[in-house]
Design an enzyme around this catalytic site. Sequence first.
Site: not given
Ligand code: GLY
Ligand code: MN
Ligand code: MN
Length: 441
Positions: A244, A261, A272, A355, A362, A389, A406
């Site tokens: 994060h 991200d 996202d 998610h 989310h 990671y 990612r």
């Molecule tokens: N950016 C928030 C997530 O990827 O869950």
């Molecule tokens: Mn996400």
């Molecule tokens: Mn994300």
Amino acid sequence: MKMSPDTGFAAHASRRARLAGRLGNAVAIVPTAPERIRNRDAHYPYRYDSYFYYLTGFREPEAVLVLTGGERPQSILFCREKNAEREIWDGFRFGPAAAREAFGFDAAYCIDELDARMPDLLADRPAVQVHLGADAAWDARVLGWINVVRSRARSGVAAPTDIHDLHAVVDEMRLLKDDQELALMRRAGAISGAAHRLAMQATRPGVAEYEIEAVLQHEFRRQGAQAPAYTPIVAGGANACVLHYVENSGMLADGDLLLIDAGCELDGYASDITRTFPVNGRFSGPQRAVYELVLAAQAAAIAAVKPGAHWNAPHDAAVAVLARGFIDLRLLTGTLDSVLEQETYKQFYMHRTGHWLGLDVHDAGEYKLQGAWRELQPGMVLTVEPGCYIRPGPGVPEAFARIGVRIEDDALVTAAGCEILSADAPKSVTDIEALMRRGHA
Ligand code: GLY
Ligand code: MN
Ligand code: MN
């Protein structure tokens, strides 16, 4: 007045009608979010409550929707009064009469009348659908209205005896996106995809992470998205191994990867997207090996997104590919079975593969029903975001240390499988390197 792109509130009215159909004779009460002070007289940017907005399309603060079920369902808005003086300072507000007309409510009143009118709206209703537990003052207010109705018992009025969680009902509705929502989510994905392309083209050694964040934010706003859907992560080099990381204050270095991200919010709907690419435009051998592994894991996960598959199938597919790859790259020892059984892959892949996505990044919706992963259905939208990671540590080959990757896309479940809403952001090694060559020219 400047109207927003999602005017025409038929979709919201139809959601209210569907909710009313599930209420029986109950009453649903849905407040929007409060304004929040940041410091002294400065507020955080206002964001309406997602449930309230889903059912109304109304963006002003200080508003409550009351929906009464039964034979003649009524949708009633309480909102701020027109106020010529305040509108000089804060801008346009609808006021009850115009809001009723524009948004298709059956009635609308000034928010100051809420306490006086609620007991009558609750009288002789068996149940209330409301979300309790998030705000003690709101909870007390709702119980206060119920107590006023109870105090009228001797006049023959019955008070509600049941309180149900409104979110449980609306979450299931929100999980299956309607056409209006999907149009917004496709556009949000396209805007964010364009922003990621520009970020790739603007990246080079010596640029600061926050400069790339500015490129993303500029494109979101330039294309009319109101805000980022969450705080963007712009993480160069080892910062990508902080899941994060939002400081975005480092300098981008030659030979490092950059993980971004970031996704915009358009008319309430989130995108996202994560992309990872080399700061100098060319993957090194070890970077490429890790990147191709995560990309293969994502491809396996996306192939598992289809109607009838259970929620965890994409995660299982991604983990199987990653675990095999961690062994092949000599990041882990053991057999595939032992790595999966003992979950040693979690040293390098410690989060889940996705998610739900929608009004909230989310988003609402259960992942299990009666203890079992739920099945995917057309109309659901989820992210697919495997990663790797590699923090330095005993047994970790130095060539891979501090690499963080990612790759995240947004997938709409369709009858045939899935549609990727974020496909405009390049992700093959060839496409990324070609785009960055053009950007650096
Ligand atoms: N950016 C928030 C997530 O990827 O869950
Ligand atoms: Mn996400
Ligand atoms: Mn994300």
